[in-house]
Write a protein that holds these residues in place. Structure first.
Motif, mmCIF file in Angstrom:
data_model
loop_
_atom_site.group_PDB
_atom_site.id
_atom_site.type_symbol
_atom_site.label_atom_id
_atom_site.label_comp_id
_atom_site.label_asym_id
_atom_site.label_seq_id
_atom_site.Cartn_x
_atom_site.Cartn_y
_atom_site.Cartn_z
ATOM 1 N N LEU A 36 5.009 -1.172 10.164
ATOM 2 C CA LEU A 36 3.857 -0.630 9.092
ATOM 3 C C LEU A 36 2.992 0.321 9.933
ATOM 4 O O LEU A 36 2.323 1.081 9.078
ATOM 5 C CB LEU A 36 3.185 -2.056 8.698
ATOM 6 N N ALA A 37 2.387 -0.002 10.892
ATOM 7 C CA ALA A 37 1.451 0.542 11.618
ATOM 8 C C ALA A 37 1.945 2.049 11.854
ATOM 9 O O ALA A 37 1.246 2.997 11.661
ATOM 10 C CB ALA A 37 0.915 -0.087 12.886
ATOM 11 N N VAL A 38 3.204 2.054 12.148
ATOM 12 C CA VAL A 38 3.748 3.505 12.619
ATOM 13 C C VAL A 38 3.675 4.272 11.271
ATOM 14 O O VAL A 38 3.420 5.420 11.087
ATOM 15 C CB VAL A 38 4.885 3.430 13.322
ATOM 16 N N ARG A 39 4.411 3.542 10.413
ATOM 17 C CA ARG A 39 4.307 4.289 9.056
ATOM 18 C C ARG A 39 3.154 4.620 8.426
ATOM 19 O O ARG A 39 2.952 5.716 7.691
ATOM 20 C CB ARG A 39 5.129 3.406 7.949
ATOM 21 N N GLY B 134 1.841 8.397 7.834
ATOM 22 C CA GLY B 134 1.412 8.828 6.387
ATOM 23 C C GLY B 134 -0.151 9.544 6.283
ATOM 24 O O GLY B 134 -0.341 10.130 5.185
ATOM 25 N N GLN B 135 -0.787 9.654 7.282
ATOM 26 C CA GLN B 135 -2.154 9.909 7.352
ATOM 27 C C GLN B 135 -2.097 11.653 6.971
ATOM 28 O O GLN B 135 -1.350 12.346 7.675
ATOM 29 C CB GLN B 135 -2.701 9.912 8.810
ATOM 30 N N GLN B 136 -2.866 12.079 5.800
ATOM 31 C CA GLN B 136 -2.969 13.293 5.448
ATOM 32 C C GLN B 136 -1.712 14.048 4.567
ATOM 33 O O GLN B 136 -1.734 15.094 4.238
ATOM 34 C CB GLN B 136 -3.337 14.300 6.737
ATOM 35 N N ILE B 137 -0.815 13.172 4.487
ATOM 36 C CA ILE B 137 0.608 13.779 3.716
ATOM 37 C C ILE B 137 0.988 12.756 2.995
ATOM 38 O O ILE B 137 0.544 11.741 2.610
ATOM 39 C CB ILE B 137 1.715 13.946 4.915
ATOM 40 N N THR B 138 1.841 13.244 2.016
ATOM 41 C CA THR B 138 2.300 12.525 1.019
ATOM 42 C C THR B 138 3.321 11.606 1.394
ATOM 43 O O THR B 138 3.754 11.224 2.364
ATOM 44 C CB THR B 138 3.233 13.410 0.099
ATOM 45 N N VAL B 139 3.834 10.538 0.572
ATOM 46 C CA VAL B 139 4.642 9.433 0.660
ATOM 47 C C VAL B 139 6.051 10.011 1.101
ATOM 48 O O VAL B 139 6.561 9.588 2.083
ATOM 49 C CB VAL B 139 4.892 8.451 -0.759
ATOM 50 N N ALA B 140 6.746 11.049 0.567
ATOM 51 C CA ALA B 140 7.761 11.606 0.776
ATOM 52 C C ALA B 140 7.816 12.324 1.912
ATOM 53 O O ALA B 140 8.845 11.992 2.797
ATOM 54 C CB ALA B 140 8.014 12.822 -0.423
ATOM 55 N N ASN C 14 10.198 11.180 5.315
ATOM 56 C CA ASN C 14 11.014 12.184 6.118
ATOM 57 C C ASN C 14 10.884 11.929 7.506
ATOM 58 O O ASN C 14 11.719 11.923 8.315
ATOM 59 C CB ASN C 14 10.953 13.551 5.475
ATOM 60 N N LEU C 15 9.372 11.900 7.840
ATOM 61 C CA LEU C 15 9.161 11.514 9.345
ATOM 62 C C LEU C 15 9.724 10.182 9.989
ATOM 63 O O LEU C 15 9.998 10.334 10.967
ATOM 64 C CB LEU C 15 7.628 11.511 9.336
ATOM 65 N N PRO D 141 -1.875 3.281 -2.423
ATOM 66 C CA PRO D 141 -1.911 4.687 -2.464
ATOM 67 C C PRO D 141 -0.986 5.371 -1.645
ATOM 68 O O PRO D 141 -0.238 5.080 -0.764
ATOM 69 C CB PRO D 141 -3.264 4.694 -1.398
ATOM 70 N N PRO D 142 -0.442 6.665 -1.983
ATOM 71 C CA PRO D 142 0.560 7.343 -1.388
ATOM 72 C C PRO D 142 0.281 7.761 0.059
ATOM 73 O O PRO D 142 1.330 8.049 0.787
ATOM 74 C CB PRO D 142 0.662 8.656 -2.300
ATOM 75 N N LYS D 143 -1.028 7.545 0.634
ATOM 76 C CA LYS D 143 -1.080 8.121 1.989
ATOM 77 C C LYS D 143 -1.853 6.851 2.797
ATOM 78 O O LYS D 143 -2.834 6.267 2.051
ATOM 79 C CB LYS D 143 -2.136 9.098 1.988
ATOM 80 N N ALA D 144 -1.125 6.301 3.717
ATOM 81 C CA ALA D 144 -1.692 5.076 4.573
ATOM 82 C C ALA D 144 -2.538 5.863 5.496
ATOM 83 O O ALA D 144 -2.204 6.007 6.719
ATOM 84 C CB ALA D 144 -0.551 4.635 5.224
#
Length: 522
Positions: free
Chosen positions: A335-338, A342-348, A352-353, A511-514
């Motif tokens: 979860l922490a990695v994801r 996700g900081q500053q970018i979208t869920v999609a 992908n990352l 939120p879409p950005k963690a």
């Protein structure tokens, strides 16, 4: 039983949770077989020596033969054995104790994951930042049973469920339910039920077994918003690790270096069905605990909804989504990695990352059932990322360094993502991790630590959801002040606000950005 540090919640019908139980109200619930109290109270029947659920089909005993308990563990510690007709192990395991004792809440989460299967009570107390005697007192006060009794009841009820719902051999049932030995397993059942475990098996009720797998029924308190939680998981599903369909969720999982497969589907009887394929049966309690955490099966939506509905802004949101849950996480490190990805970018983009990370560093899974679903990797462990150039996968160099630093820290201390003495100390420990800010720490506390009062007050989606008719949003400080009335269920208030957020569709449950608070406040 008095509250430890918060006001207790009163259930319908006069039964008070966290304080002395109203005998007449409890008896009324059993006379009427009121399903609202299933999982909240248990009755010990003195004339038969069993304890039952409110919905038990047996004739209601005379009042003088009944005693009421807030938990199955309390009834079992008082000398009663589980009823074979209403099957207390099939009762929803509600978190009604949450909000009355934060320490008990955290201790139960650890016990459910097997904290007392290998360690002693002193170790558990130390992890929670209290003394062993204090922990015993709190359990007695809020649950009517000792921590050891709670752990023992958990093992007995899981074993009984496996006996009656599966066709596992008894020796495997003993291992899968957390008993240290088959001899201890047999002795416990003989002492409790006055018969060997095999006598409890009802072959006609056993699930048709999957090859090399176990299928168990995991009950919950209705209503349950399956569409919301499966939609949340679908948006974030990592190819090769997770596969999400409208009526099925499947993913690979690694516990103590052993890889397995979990497949979860909804049922029609207020429960989920979980097919668990793990070569190491001793991992079963931990896997079940994770499934219950991810799908938030311990929530009592009526209790939580009644409290949150006192707020005029939340009332229509709760009415629109009465079964909304707070999705949990499979693993704290993942979860922490994801979240950092996700900081500053979208869920999609974050998904992908994560897929690239899994492809590069995730261990392969060799399971035909997983392969048939297109699942061939597990999420990488912290050890796999130590010393790696993660930024080479296509992210800012600083973010890659943060991920490698996080992996190094967690590899050195695997207990980082376990409940702490309180929410404040958990947030402090999490924000000390590389790449984790206040927002991300609250998000991890909500999803992984299952803190029902976690609340990322600087989140843009929450502010937008509470904007006035002119579109003016509250500040983070104003939102935090308003949220005081929602305690101890602020995490669920956040879920409802996110679900009602008029912003992008991707914000339906979280939120879409963690992101951390710096981005969220921008």
């Amino acid at each position: 039983m008095k509250s430890e540090n918060r006001e207790t919640s009163t259930a319908a019908g006069g039964i008070v949770l966290g304080m002395e139980m109203d005998f007449e109200a409890c008896r009324r619930a059993f006379v009427t077989r009121d399903p609202r109290f299933d999982g909240r109270i248990f009755a010990g029947v003195k004339s038969t020596g069993v304890y039952c659920r409110p919905i038990c089909p047996a004739r209601t005993p005379k009042a003088e033969n009944m005693a009421f308990y807030p938990t199955a563990a309390a009834a079992q510690e008082a000398g009663f054995r589980p009823c074979l007709r209403c099957r207390p192990e099939a009762s929803p395991d509600l978190g009604a104790w949450r909000g009355t004792s934060n320490t008990v809440s955290r201790a139960l989460a650890l016990i459910e994951g097997g904290a007392l299967d290998g360690d002693d009570l002193e170790v558990l107390a130390t992890r929670l930042g209290v003394g062993e005697r204090q922990l015993r007192r709190l359990f007695r006060q809020h649950l009517g049973a000792s921590p050891v009794s709670v752990a023992q009841t958990r093992r007995v009820l899981l074993a009984k469920q496996l006996i009656q719902e599966t066709r596992l051999p008894m020796a495997e049932v003993a291992l899968a339910s957390g008993f240290g030995s088959v001899r201890r397993f047999n002795e416990t059942f003989q002492q409790l039920f006055h018969r060997p475990p095999s006598a409890l098996r009802r072959s006609r009720q056993a699930e048709t077994p999957a090859a090399d797998g176990v299928t168990v029924r995991l009950p919950y308190k209705s209503p349950y918003d399956w569409d919301a939680i499966i939609g949340f998981l679908a948006d974030r599903a990592i190819p090769g690790v997770e596969r999400v369909e409208p009526g099925r969720y499947a993913r690979t999982l690694s516990i103590d270096g052993v890889c397995g497969l979990v497949i979860v589907t909804p049922r029609d009887d207020d429960a989920l069905s979980a097919e668990i394929r793990f070569p190491r049966l001793q991992a079963l309690p931990a896997v079940i605990a994770r499934i219950r955490r991810v799908f938030d099966l311990s929530a009592d939506p009526a209790l939580i909804g009644a409290h949150l509905s006192q707020d005029a802004a939340l009332a229509p949101l709760v009415a629109a989504r009465p079964g909304l849950r707070a999705p949990g996480a499979w693993d704290g490190f993942e979860l922490a990695v994801r979240a950092i990805l996700g900081q500053q970018i979208t869920v999609a983009a974050a998904r992908n990352l994560a897929a690239k990370l899994v492809e590069a560093y995730g261990d392969a899974v060799d399971d035909p059932a997983a392969g048939a679903l297109g699942l061939n990797r597990v999420f990488p462990s912290p050890q796999r990322l130590v010393g790696r150039d993660v930024a080479g996968l296509g992210m800012p160099r600083a973010r890659g360094a943060a991920l490698e630093g996080l992996a190094r820290t967690v590899a050195a201390d695997p207990t980082i993502f376990t409940p702490r003495a309180d929410l404040a100390s958990a947030i402090a420990a999490l924000t000390a991790l590389p790449g984790v800010g206040e927002w991300t720490a609250q998000y991890i506390a909500l999803r992984e630590l299952r803190e029902p009062d976690a609340f990322p007050q600087a989140d843009v989606g929450l502010m937008r959801a509470l904007a006035d008719e002119r579109g003016t949003r509250p500040s983070a400080a104003e939102l935090l002040a308003r949220s005081e009335a929602w305690r101890p269920w602020r995490a669920y208030a956040a879920q409802h606000l996110w679900a009602g957020d008029p912003g992008p569709a991707s914000r339906k449950t979280v939120p879409p950005k963690a992101t951390d608070d710096r981005q969220a406040a921008a």
